[in-house]
Motif scaffolding. Structure first.
Motif, mmCIF file in Angstrom:
data_model
loop_
_atom_site.group_PDB
_atom_site.id
_atom_site.type_symbol
_atom_site.label_atom_id
_atom_site.label_comp_id
_atom_site.label_asym_id
_atom_site.label_seq_id
_atom_site.Cartn_x
_atom_site.Cartn_y
_atom_site.Cartn_z
ATOM 1 N N MET A 88 47.128 61.070 -26.118
ATOM 2 C CA MET A 88 47.651 61.813 -27.251
ATOM 3 C C MET A 88 48.812 61.069 -27.901
ATOM 4 O O MET A 88 48.808 60.796 -29.107
ATOM 5 N N THR A 89 49.821 60.716 -27.110
ATOM 6 C CA THR A 89 51.026 60.101 -27.666
ATOM 7 C C THR A 89 50.712 58.794 -28.381
ATOM 8 O O THR A 89 51.153 58.568 -29.520
ATOM 9 N N GLY A 90 49.953 57.913 -27.743
ATOM 10 C CA GLY A 90 49.658 56.594 -28.313
ATOM 11 C C GLY A 90 48.992 56.654 -29.671
ATOM 12 O O GLY A 90 49.489 56.056 -30.640
ATOM 13 N N PRO A 91 47.864 57.370 -29.814
ATOM 14 C CA PRO A 91 47.191 57.433 -31.113
ATOM 15 C C PRO A 91 48.050 58.043 -32.221
ATOM 16 O O PRO A 91 48.048 57.548 -33.358
ATOM 17 N N VAL A 92 48.803 59.108 -31.906
ATOM 18 C CA VAL A 92 49.634 59.742 -32.928
ATOM 19 C C VAL A 92 50.782 58.817 -33.324
ATOM 20 O O VAL A 92 51.125 58.693 -34.511
ATOM 21 N N GLN A 93 51.374 58.175 -32.342
ATOM 22 C CA GLN A 93 52.482 57.255 -32.621
ATOM 23 C C GLN A 93 52.014 56.072 -33.453
ATOM 24 O O GLN A 93 52.683 55.646 -34.405
ATOM 25 N N GLU A 94 50.841 55.535 -33.121
ATOM 26 C CA GLU A 94 50.304 54.388 -33.852
ATOM 27 C C GLU A 94 49.987 54.755 -35.298
ATOM 28 O O GLU A 94 50.238 53.985 -36.228
ATOM 29 N N ALA A 95 49.439 55.955 -35.503
ATOM 30 C CA ALA A 95 49.046 56.375 -36.849
ATOM 31 C C ALA A 95 50.243 56.676 -37.745
ATOM 32 O O ALA A 95 50.216 56.397 -38.946
ATOM 33 N N THR A 96 51.304 57.251 -37.161
ATOM 34 C CA THR A 96 52.448 57.699 -37.969
ATOM 35 C C THR A 96 53.629 56.730 -37.963
ATOM 36 O O THR A 96 54.485 56.801 -38.846
#
Length: 299
Positions: A88-96
């Protein structure tokens, strides 16, 4: 400003939180459990990107039910959401491009109470959140207690009847099978079907939700009163057990059902035979959103 995200079994709530923990904007979308965990992650990213265009966000806090790997930002598993070690954290952090903090939703709710609610007044409290499932949180000596792996407060999976209803967690007789809003709706629907001439059945003709039984009780329906009384009996068992274990200054109730206020709390207090204060969360159904934001900056 911080984006707080509260993932529920039914809806995902988003809130833009200012430095004083006030919600300045809200959004809500259905939780796409039928499409799998990855769809939920993608929905969160889509909404976060939309809000990032409107507000000067500096961080994102996400609260989710179930077991969380805090260190790696992974949703390990959940009885009501199809996580399978879902990043969860990785994909959201990468996108934003923003720092992201992931935590159990009950941990978020208790942090909301600590920094913006009842925790400002009491040093020792237990919180029970009533929704699709039952969650919870603990504050001891003014500090949140998360346990060794961050999962402390899973009160919904405290067994109150070892031979009782099967739970999706694999156990039988878990508290959330009796005291969640899901359980209340199920029992309301069943009673309405078994008593088609009742006032409760009339209230349930178009839609059955967590408010239906309360409305029917107010209208004087004895069938609805039996349903609500049974629900409160089970909730009282949970509150009593937690009170004996923790001896808190106060037990705080959260979740949408607490919008019923005295219609919920007053009869519940009468069923608890211990000298403990029971109150509704000052943040009500916003504890998870505010707490997720607090987790992102305070913890």
């Amino acid at each position: 400003m911080i984006l707080g995200v509260d993932i529920g079994g039914t809806n995902i709530k988003f809130g833009i939180i200012d430095e004083n923990y006030n919600i300045v904007a809200r959004r809500s979308i259905p939780t796409a459990t039928q499409h799998g965990a990855q769809a939920i992650v993608e929905d969160i990213i889509k909404m976060a990107l939309e809000l990032q265009k409107e507000y000067p966000l500096t961080a994102i806090g996400i609260g989710t039910p179930g077991t969380v790997d805090y260190a790696n930002g992974i949703c390990v598993r959940c009885a009501n959401i199809p996580y399978q070690n879902t990043p969860m954290t990785g994909p959201v952090q990468e996108a934003t491009g923003l720092p992201v903090k992931l935590a159990n939703d009950a941990s978020c709710a208790i942090c909301g109470e600590l920094y913006a609610g009842n925790g400002r007044e009491y040093q020792n409290l237990v919180m029970i959140t009533l929704g699709t499932g039952v969650g919870g949180g603990i504050i001891i000596d003014g500090k949140p207690y998360f346990g060794t792996r961050g999962g402390a407060g899973e009160f919904g999976h405290m067994v109150i009847d070892a031979s009782g209803r099967p739970c999706r967690c694999g156990q039988k007789g878990c508290l959330e099978q009796y005291a969640s809003v899901t359980a209340l709706i199920r029992e309301t629907q069943l009673a309405a079907e078994q008593n088609p001439d009742s006032v409760l059945a009339q209230f349930c003709k178009e839609e059955v939700n967590g408010q239906s039984v309360f409305d029917a009780v107010k209208a004087g329906c004895p069938v609805a009163k039996q349903v609500l009384d049974s629900y409160l009996n089970y909730l009282a068992v949970g509150v009593t057990s937690l009170t004996r274990i923790f001896q808190p200054d106060v037990v705080v109730l959260g979740g949408a059902v607490t919008n019923q206020e005295d219609a919920l709390v007053q009869p519940l207090r009468e069923k608890i035979k211990l000298p403990v204060k029971v109150v509704i969360s000052q943040l009500k159904n916003d504890a998870g959103i505010i707490g997720a934001a607090a987790m992102a900056v305070e913890q």
